[in-house]
Design a protein around this motif. Structure first.
Motif, PDB file in Angstrom:
ATOM      1  N   LYS B  39     -61.514   4.385   7.298  1.00  0.00           N
ATOM      2  CA  LYS B  39     -60.792   5.113   8.333  1.00  0.00           C
ATOM      3  C   LYS B  39     -59.292   4.847   8.233  1.00  0.00           C
ATOM      4  O   LYS B  39     -58.470   5.756   8.357  1.00  0.00           O
ATOM      5  N   GLU B  42     -57.723   6.841   5.524  1.00  0.00           N
ATOM      6  CA  GLU B  42     -57.526   8.244   5.910  1.00  0.00           C
ATOM      7  C   GLU B  42     -56.325   8.427   6.840  1.00  0.00           C
ATOM      8  O   GLU B  42     -55.528   9.345   6.681  1.00  0.00           O
ATOM      9  N   LEU B  43     -56.245   7.503   7.815  1.00  0.00           N
ATOM     10  CA  LEU B  43     -55.126   7.596   8.757  1.00  0.00           C
ATOM     11  C   LEU B  43     -53.791   7.404   8.043  1.00  0.00           C
ATOM     12  O   LEU B  43     -52.818   8.097   8.316  1.00  0.00           O
ATOM     13  N   GLN B  45     -53.146   8.023   4.956  1.00  0.00           N
ATOM     14  CA  GLN B  45     -52.851   9.202   4.142  1.00  0.00           C
ATOM     15  C   GLN B  45     -52.360  10.362   5.001  1.00  0.00           C
ATOM     16  O   GLN B  45     -51.443  11.088   4.613  1.00  0.00           O
ATOM     17  N   THR B  46     -52.993  10.520   6.160  1.00  0.00           N
ATOM     18  CA  THR B  46     -52.541  11.557   7.092  1.00  0.00           C
ATOM     19  C   THR B  46     -51.081  11.336   7.427  1.00  0.00           C
ATOM     20  O   THR B  46     -50.250  12.256   7.399  1.00  0.00           O
ATOM     21  N   ASP B  47     -50.783  10.075   7.734  1.00  0.00           N
ATOM     22  CA  ASP B  47     -49.426   9.694   8.086  1.00  0.00           C
ATOM     23  C   ASP B  47     -48.448  10.033   6.959  1.00  0.00           C
ATOM     24  O   ASP B  47     -47.390  10.624   7.184  1.00  0.00           O
TER      25      ASP B  47
END
Ligand SMILES: [Zn+2]
Lengths: 185, 204
Positions: B39, B42-43, B45-47
């Protein structure tokens, strides 16, 4: 620097004001374009923002950052416009957006090969779609946070909300985007 | 550490808002919990993707700046002088007055292409189009000034004749008792204004 320019502009110096326009037009345009998803509306917002700045120069308090002030004006105008939209309109806007992302409105900052450019624009498209699907109250926060690179405190100043609220919205917004992007990453 | 708390700390970490001690606690949890590790990745990478958008500039139309500047309410002309004076408070009232006079002369010279005739005895002159004629046999008492026109003198002028941005024809019958001045350029026009102003002031 902005403080000096606003003082000159207030004294009637049009060139000083033009300099402020040069400094912030792209930032406000970027903000409005991502908020509204429509080129013409975004330009309207930029124009309206600077008109309001000009009219209220005498009320600008140079203890606060100029950027905070102009972002507040721009963001509020965008939010107002989104509220006035009929529900069907956002569908049109999404259609408009397809054309927007396909490339010519975005200029990558680095020199990239056509392949990476394609990949870049594809990634961009996915991210922009994700941002556009965010509810408005998250969208404004996320755009200010990432596209304008404002700190949580600055966003709180711009939107006139407590930092804790901004924080919660950034967290929820980021979760939302993660779920949207997750499968594609 | 519970996973729920860990997620909250991940966000704080990405917000650059997590004290070092808690950073270490989060790291420990991530090492021991594969779900949270996934998780977090993913966060993060989103950032990163979101921040990368910052460098993609949306470009507004080229004429946006001029449209903005044109849409601004125009300040009134007098205001320019007032603001200028305010910005230079050291100037004395007299020099400001002189400057304002000079500036208005410049605009006058640039913009006014109309025929202007000044004098004290004007009912003696004949004006045809842009030509000002002092007919033969007539006498003008006082000065005559003509701007942006042709001047033809056949009669008598008991005073000065000044021609600004124009031509002067003096017939053999003409008699001018005062000075004859012909002014064609902005600079001399200014000079004329200034000396005139001083002599006017001196005579008062
Ligand atoms: Zn866990």
């Amino acid at each position: 620097m902005e403080g000096r320019l606003t003082k000159l502009a207030l004294k009637g110096d049009q060139r000083a004001f033009a300099e402020l326009v040069e400094l912030y037009k792209d930032k406000i345009y970027h903000l409005a374009y991502r908020m509204l998803n429509n080129r013409h509306e975004a330009e309207d917002i930029v124009q309206e923002t600077f008109l309001r700045v000009y009219r209220n120069l005498d009320r600008y308090d140079d203890k606060q950052k100029f950027s905070t002030w102009i972002y507040r004006i721009g963001t509020n105008l965008c939010i107002d416009r989104l509220r006035k939209r009929k529900p069907t309109y956002s569908l049109d806007a999404e259609m408009n957006d397809q054309e927007g992302i396909d490339g010519y409105s975005m200029i990558p900052s680095d020199n990239v090969t056509p392949e990476t450019e394609l990949l870049l624009s594809e990634t961009q498209r996915v991210i922009y779609e994700a941002i556009d699907s965010l509810p408005v109250k998250y969208r404004s926060v996320m755009i200010l946070r990432y596209l304008q690179d404002l700190s949580l405190q600055e966003i709180s100043d711009v939107l006139g909300m407590p930092v804790t609220t901004i924080k919660t919205r950034v967290h929820r917004g980021r979760e939302f985007l993660r779920k949207k992007l997750g499968p594609k990453m | 550490m519970e996973c729920k708390l860990a997620v909250s700390l991940m966000h704080d970490y990405l917000d650059d808002d997590l004290p070092e001690l808690q950073q270490r606690e989060l790291k420990e949890h991530l090492l021991s919990c594969p779900d949270c590790r996934a998780k977090f990745k993913e966060l993060e990478q989103t950032d990163m993707l979101m921040f990368s958008l910052m460098h993609q500039n949306a470009v507004a139309s080229d004429d946006l700046v001029s449209r903005i500047m044109d849409s601004l309410p125009k300040p009134k002309k007098e205001r320019a002088f007032i603001t200028w004076i305010k910005r230079h408070p050291a100037l004395t009232a007299a020099s400001v007055f002189l400057l304002v006079m000079l500036m208005s002369s410049v605009t006058f010279w640039n913009q006014d292409q109309q025929l202007v005739v000044r004098g004290s005895d004007l009912d003696q002159v004949v004006i045809q189009g842009d030509t000002v004629i002092v007919p033969s046999g007539k006498t003008i008492t006082g000065n005559l000034t003509v701007e942006n026109g042709k001047t033809q003198v056949y009669g008598e002028v008991n005073g000065n004749v000044t021609v600004i941005d124009g031509t002067l024809y003096k017939a053999s019958t003409a008699h001018i008792s005062g000075q004859v001045k012909s002014i064609d350029q902005a600079v001399s026009w200014l000079w004329y204004k200034v000396t005139n102003m001083f002599s006017e002031v001196a005579y008062r």
